[in-house]
Write a protein that holds these residues in place. Sequence first.
Motif, mmCIF file in Angstrom:
data_model
loop_
_atom_site.group_PDB
_atom_site.id
_atom_site.type_symbol
_atom_site.label_atom_id
_atom_site.label_comp_id
_atom_site.label_asym_id
_atom_site.label_seq_id
_atom_site.Cartn_x
_atom_site.Cartn_y
_atom_site.Cartn_z
ATOM 1 N N ALA A 158 53.516 2.113 16.134
ATOM 2 C CA ALA A 158 54.465 2.109 17.246
ATOM 3 C C ALA A 158 53.879 2.794 18.464
ATOM 4 N N THR A 214 60.757 -5.558 24.336
ATOM 5 C CA THR A 214 61.990 -5.361 23.553
ATOM 6 C C THR A 214 63.169 -4.959 24.431
ATOM 7 N N SER A 247 63.707 -2.240 18.488
ATOM 8 C CA SER A 247 62.347 -1.776 18.732
ATOM 9 C C SER A 247 61.441 -2.196 17.578
ATOM 10 N N ASP A 288 57.291 -2.124 23.302
ATOM 11 C CA ASP A 288 58.674 -1.652 23.227
ATOM 12 C C ASP A 288 59.247 -1.370 24.607
ATOM 13 N N ARG A 289 58.398 -0.855 25.502
ATOM 14 C CA ARG A 289 58.884 -0.498 26.829
ATOM 15 C C ARG A 289 59.254 -1.715 27.671
ATOM 16 N N TYR A 331 55.063 -9.573 18.783
ATOM 17 C CA TYR A 331 56.193 -9.025 18.008
ATOM 18 C C TYR A 331 56.266 -9.707 16.656
#
Length: 838
Positions: A136, A147, A154, A143-144, A67
């Motif tokens: 993305a 985050t 996100s 993200d799934r 990230y």
Amino acid sequence: MASRTNKIRPIRKPIMNRDQGEFEPCWALLRDAMTDIHLQNAGRLSFEQLYRASYKIVLRKKGALLYERVRDFEQEWFRDHIMPNIAALITKNLINISLLQHPGSSSHERREMGEKFLCGIRDTWTDHNRSMNMIADVLMYLDRVYTLETKQPSLFAVTIGLFRDNVLQSHIGTAADDVEQDFVVFDILCAVILGLINMERDGDIINRNLVRKITAMLESLYETDDEIENQRLYLTLFEPRYLEASTEFYRKECEKLVQEANCSTWLRHAQRRLNEERERCGTAISIMTTDKIASVVEKELIEAKLDVFLAMEGSGLKPMIDNDRLEDLSILYQLISRVDSTKSALKVILQRRVRELGQEIEKALKNIDFSVAGAAAGDGEDAGEAAEKAKAQTLNPAQQQTAAAIKWVDDVLQLKDKFDRILSDCFCDDLLLQSAITRSFSDFINSFNRSSEYVSLFIDDNLKRGIKTKTEAEVDAVLDKAIVLLRYLSDRDMFERYYQKHLAKRLLHGKSEIHTEKEMVSRMKSEMGNHFTSKFEGMFKDMELSKDLTDNYRDHIANLGDADHTKVDLNINVLTTNNWPPEVMGGGKSKDEGQKTDCFYPPEIKRLQESFYKYYLKDRSGRVLTWVSSAGNADIKCVFPKVPGKETGPLSKERRYELNVSTYGMIVLMVFNDLEDGESLSFDEIQAKTNIPAPELMRTLVSLSSVPKCRVLLKEPATKNVKNTDKFSYNAQFVSKAIRIKAPVISSISKVEGDEERKETERKNDQTRAHVIDAAIVRIMKQRKLLAHTQLVNEVISQLMGRFKPDVPLIKKRIEDLLAREYLERVEGDSSTYRYLA
């Protein structure tokens, strides 16, 4: 005993080292892929391979590190590859034109420079947005899992927000060599957009699609990475500046319009601006701002100077109304409806103008000469035709006053039609404006002290003349107009008194159609209630019963076979005293005319009266019949013998005519039936033989001796006025082309009352009102038993408003009278409270 063999196993590598060893190759793969994406060289990349790499990193609990690495990479990319290009777009000239607003450049140069800058921002945003979407997708697993678990924004929100932090909010002063001051990119962006919008408002053509791309970008960006809905950059930064700049623009434009334009131009300009702003929001700005920018235009361009534009000489609201500028009025209503739900500015001027035009109608009557027929002819009548009519007929004073009354009512109805058309065609039948106009009409109509009488005369004139030639629709239109006027009258009891008098004369003299009369009364009943029309309906009933009574009496006479009684054909109208006006019943004479007297009927008529009286009382014992000679008429067959010495012409032979006269006229002519040739009677002698009241006798003699078409009597001297010393004789040389001749009944002409007559009518009406108020007070007190003075007055006014507007001093006077007559008493200790006495 067996022993376990011990094996020495190799030491495992630490887990962290293995994870670290896998992270770097995966990150290198992802970093290279992101670089290719930014360089638009992603065709050779394998989505599956990149997704697996991010999957491994997250699976090894390195999501936080990935990230941070991605965010740092994008920040470096902005610093090294994007910001230099942005700085190159921002020149000192651009800043001077957009932010500092230095003059000296043409609109074309400003537009090209601004659009070039916007194109650069748009292209940069488009590239960044496309790249962040692809990245993305590759890092979808991050993200799934990461985050969501850590409740962080996100990765797409973070990376897309970098455009806000690194481009829009970046300071350019140090980045651009030729820029001396330090500016934020967003300030320049906003200033350029606002400049282009103002240029378009001034008539230039701009690239709306380009502007819309930029505002859409601002809608996609938020104040923070949390992406709270009401914190879009468009709403928090751009829209306030846009509305502020628009406010200043339209404030200046409105001031310019006040100085240079008229109201009509302002209306269309404001309407055009509203349409432009709505269209601009749909194609260049944002639909989210549609209502807000409309409010700016409404406040600055419409509401701010509304009173000034409405009061403009020659183009304001007053000229619009006077000149029937329906399109302007329609636009005005639409604009005012947007800024004021009560429409107070429009309402006030409308009310004032209605009252002014109503007063002008009253003043105009004083400047019109009604001495000749056609003086009040409408604008649509041919001038030559009106002149011919004027030569043909001269109106007497009574007819002149009646013509003035009809003119006043016609003008009021035309004014009503005018405002009805404005209300329906321009004001969408707005109830607020309709009520305001109605109040204004009521005000000026009731301020005219002859309005009740004039309205009754208007109905009388229309029902007497021309109804037979009108279609059913035209008759309905006349009746509807009459009801419209009735709604405005506050003194309806005065109208009732006049209408009763006029209706009585129409019924007794057969001047109108009975079914039309009943339809008129039926509409009055629906509008004002049973109490208002009860006397009118009683008059109709009397006429119907009288017709049956006359037919039955004729049958009775025919069955008798008495020749003496069949010489005179009697048509009887038996009238109920309470239903008919005193003027008709012989009890409404003024003081000058004296008290009611019985005239001397000829013997033939006397015998007929006695015969009918006996027949009437046969089945109606206890009734009293009083003969009203002033209300009847008679058909007399006259024989004029040959004039001696005349051998040719009409006078050389006997002449027979049928003369229709009033009852008084019949009595007078029967007196001359017994005179010898050459004899004459003075006025006093005729009165002594007939006992007809002097005023009635004068009018009757004028009808028989002064009107050329029925001059069966000769007057000496031959003047129009009748005096006590005048002498009258039989006109043996009377000749007429017509066989049936109608002598005018002077007293039956429906005319406007003179000042004295009006005072007498008002005196009688005040007496009637006193009785009505007494009845209302007693009715209220009988129900309430105990009531304070103020409450009693208010309830009396409330109950009687449908008939007339009660005068408070008169109510107080009637209360005092009822106290004196012991219908009421004051409560001890509280003199302002009354108690009902049974």
